[in-house]
Design an enzyme around this catalytic site. Sequence first.
Site, short mmCIF file in Angstrom:
data_model
loop_
_atom_site.label_atom_id
_atom_site.label_comp_id
_atom_site.label_asym_id
_atom_site.label_seq_id
_atom_site.Cartn_x
_atom_site.Cartn_y
_atom_site.Cartn_z
N VAL A 1 5.29 -23.04 -5.17
CA VAL A 1 4.53 -24.30 -5.15
C VAL A 1 3.84 -24.45 -6.50
O VAL A 1 3.02 -23.61 -6.89
CB VAL A 1 3.50 -24.31 -4.00
CG1 VAL A 1 2.67 -25.59 -4.06
CG2 VAL A 1 4.19 -24.18 -2.66
N VAL B 1 -6.51 -17.56 2.81
CA VAL B 1 -6.78 -16.21 3.32
C VAL B 1 -6.32 -15.19 2.28
O VAL B 1 -5.56 -15.49 1.37
CB VAL B 1 -6.05 -15.94 4.66
CG1 VAL B 1 -6.56 -16.85 5.75
CG2 VAL B 1 -4.53 -16.08 4.49
N GLY B 2 -6.78 -13.95 2.45
CA GLY B 2 -6.28 -12.83 1.66
C GLY B 2 -6.99 -12.63 0.35
O GLY B 2 -8.14 -13.04 0.15
N GLY C 1 -7.29 -3.14 -12.32
CA GLY C 1 -7.92 -4.01 -11.34
C GLY C 1 -7.03 -5.19 -11.05
O GLY C 1 -5.94 -5.32 -11.62
N GLU D 1 -10.36 6.01 -17.58
CA GLU D 1 -11.19 5.07 -16.83
C GLU D 1 -12.39 4.67 -17.68
O GLU D 1 -13.11 5.52 -18.20
CB GLU D 1 -11.65 5.69 -15.52
CG GLU D 1 -12.72 4.93 -14.76
CD GLU D 1 -12.32 3.50 -14.43
OE1 GLU D 1 -13.07 2.58 -14.82
OE2 GLU D 1 -11.27 3.31 -13.80
N THR E 1 -1.86 -16.85 -1.55
CA THR E 1 -1.19 -16.54 -2.82
C THR E 1 -1.55 -15.17 -3.38
O THR E 1 -0.98 -14.74 -4.38
CB THR E 1 -1.51 -17.64 -3.86
OG1 THR E 1 -2.93 -17.84 -3.91
CG2 THR E 1 -0.84 -18.95 -3.51
N THR F 1 -11.14 -24.39 3.02
CA THR F 1 -11.55 -24.60 1.63
C THR F 1 -12.40 -25.87 1.53
O THR F 1 -12.75 -26.48 2.54
CB THR F 1 -10.32 -24.73 0.72
OG1 THR F 1 -9.67 -26.00 1.00
CG2 THR F 1 -9.33 -23.59 0.95
N SER F 2 -12.68 -26.28 0.30
CA SER F 2 -13.45 -27.51 0.09
C SER F 2 -12.66 -28.75 0.47
O SER F 2 -13.22 -29.84 0.55
CB SER F 2 -13.91 -27.61 -1.38
OG SER F 2 -12.80 -27.45 -2.26
N CYS G 1 0.82 -1.21 0.00
CA CYS G 1 0.00 0.00 0.00
C CYS G 1 0.86 1.26 0.00
O CYS G 1 0.38 2.35 -0.34
CB CYS G 1 -0.93 0.01 1.21
SG CYS G 1 -2.16 -1.32 1.19
#
Length: 855
Positions: free
Chosen positions: A80, A279-280, A242, A180, A112, A271-272, A42
């Site tokens: 990974v 996360v994230g 984006g 934009e 990730t 997760t499944s 940021c």
Amino acid sequence: MKILVVGGVAGGATAIARLRRLDEHAEIILIERGKYVSFANCGLPYYVGGVIQNRDSLFVATAEGIKAKYGVEVRTEHEVKSIDREAKPCEILDLSTGSTYTESYDKLLLSTGSKPFVPPIKGVDAPTVFTLWTVADVDKISEYIAKNSPKKAVVVGGGFIGLEMAENLVEKGIAVTLVEMANQVMPPIDEDMARIVENHLAEKGVKLMLGKGFSEVRNDGRTVVLDSGEEIETDMVLLSIGVRPNNELAKSAGLKLTDRGGVLVSEYMQTSDPSIYAVGDVVGVNDFVLGGATMIPLAGPANKQGRAVSANVLGKSAEKYVGTMGTSVAKVFDMTVAAVGANEKSLSRAGFAYRRDYHIALVHPMSSAGYYPGAGSMTIKLIFDKNGKILGSQIVGYDGVDKRIDVIAAAVHFGGSVSDLAEFELAYAPPYNTAKDPVNFAGFVAENILSGLTDPVLYREYAADKSVYTLVDVREAVECESFAVEGAVNIPLSEIRDRIGEFDKSKHYLVFCAVGVRGYIAERILKQNGITVSNMAGGLRTMCDSGEELRRAGRTWSAVDKFIRTEGHDPADIGAGAVPETNAGGVSASVYVSASASACNAASEPRSDSVRSIALNVCGLSCPGPIVQVSKRLQEMAHGEILEVTATDPGFLRDIESWCLNTGNTLLEKSSEKGLFSAKILRGIVASNSDVPAAVQGGQREKTMIIFDGDLDKAIASFIIATGAAAMGNKVHMFFTFWGLSILRKKPKMQPKKDFISRMFGMMLPKNSKKLSLSKMNFGGIGAKMIRSVMKKKGVASLEELIAEAQSMGVEMTACQMSMDVMGITHDELIDGVNIGGVATMLSSSDNSNMNLFI
């Protein structure tokens, strides 16, 4: 237990720290494909701009520091590549050597993150095209700027990073054009609030091109091509369109994803696959306000998820992550923009309708006591349902915005209502607050709406069908001198009780003032006298923030207009605001006298090379306070003296410009910085006078041209005269009517809907300036091509180049609204930067001109 954490930065780095705090004996391995484990992404734009000067400050934690502090094994530059969910090994690539190996796990945590979206278009791989997401990215940009000293930049995308980069590039002296595709900047806020931000960007010199797509990069990154066919010359391009989740690993492992590509997780971030958590930015989170999966890539939620998931991975307890409500804040030059919860766009997608399902309170309060130096204004938009539950809020302003959005965010988190906002006991002292905090103020207005005490009408509702309402301006007469709204009857609030007999009970009145406070008082008076009445939400400030009323009045700031060209509206009409009126009654403006070193004292006659300068501080006064004080003070001054005014009212600069024009005084200078607005006003009209210094002599000459004809040769002649006059220091007004409108036409991105007659006119009129015919010897279009060819060979600018040059020189172009209606031409069909006006606009320009041409 052996835990593999894939990815660091926010979520992953937070998780490993708490995993270790909860379990000293777990084997924890962090796999990070980049060089750096945890950095402040940021803060990257501010490193580019030089606000953050030390590159090392960007690093939150190093691999060595994490190893030493938490006893975690950290493998940077390892990626990974695949997950065997049955046998539970991961295949890992060592990026430094190119070798692969496997690593087993008991539990796997995916962090990730995400990556910038780069459209698959021609030229985006040019060396002058950049994205900003990692330390490597910021190093490339900084190195390029240091070596090449670019003068112009194009930023594609008006989100957080796009606006932050625009600001920081401008601060480095680079001229920025921001492109934009949407019709607004800042997606987390609604279009009406975004207008305020766009006005501020224009004031700071950012050229906005809204509603325009990015289609190609040419000339080795030196030319940006838009989907409209327009080309922008530039020295560098920053893509900030984006982000997309880095879901490739999860997808190849067969984990379930949301519709938007995020990893589907439970409230426990599982997760499944029961052994894998995530996360994230890579996950689809629950929308805290509206429910359902959403993507909100913010650092705050990622850190909280990293903390919450740790106990769940270890199986020690069940910690829920209840969802994300998108609390966000951004700095845009001097302004702060903040949002939380649902906005009107998200509510519309969810099937909510304004008035039926939700209401809006729109207020313009002060950040601190108006009489205390440095008080600034803000605009708060509060969205709540019919039961008073808070759904979301947006705030744009100067100081104190972050504090107020955090208070409202806390209320949203606990399922609070507007009554909670009204009742909150918040800290007060003049340097920090008003006795009624802006949050309280928003709550009061919302309560009044729910109880039926007020019936606010949004400006968009009024603009959609103005015939429904009879418009009544309850401002004082001096305010109307500065800015009169077309079609409004002026009945000042101070006179309304005595003039109650002038109101017709069969009509629906819409009252307005500067920011809505006096309008509400007028509404209450009239309602209790049996009059059908509503109050314009936000008053004239909100009306002008939209740009519509300024366009209608033919009023733009020419100094800003050259920077901004937008599709369908003109946010260059900036500063259209007023601070709240709560303190207007009891605050007296402070006056002091100053003089230059060569000037005489206040009691003496000014010398011929100097002028008496009087300073007037009207900070804290809300409209009409500043204008009233200026009027009173100037009446006490001698002709040729200068009044230097400082105000905190955002609408002051617009008002004072108009006021001077209408009262025979001269506005010498105007400026704004960090919520303070300044103006220098000369008492009387600038003229050759021994009592007036040379620096303020020789007023600007004006020329007015009425363009009735649409022939190519006459159009060329018109713009040659216009640019010549502008080059000689004249202010030039060009008023296009009937066939002359053809000169301003462009090929619209989407064909506007028209009735049969309008379509017929559209077919008969030239499509744009390149289709104009000659008045003589046209020969089916051959003559026009011949004259264009000759002009090119002789080095004479084409009509299109002349138009662009005229705009860059500040030539004011106005299209006749009546002619547009008759000819069936819409605003969207006109080239960017053209104002819309009527005969009054033309006559006003003509009155001030010493030359009038009819072509």
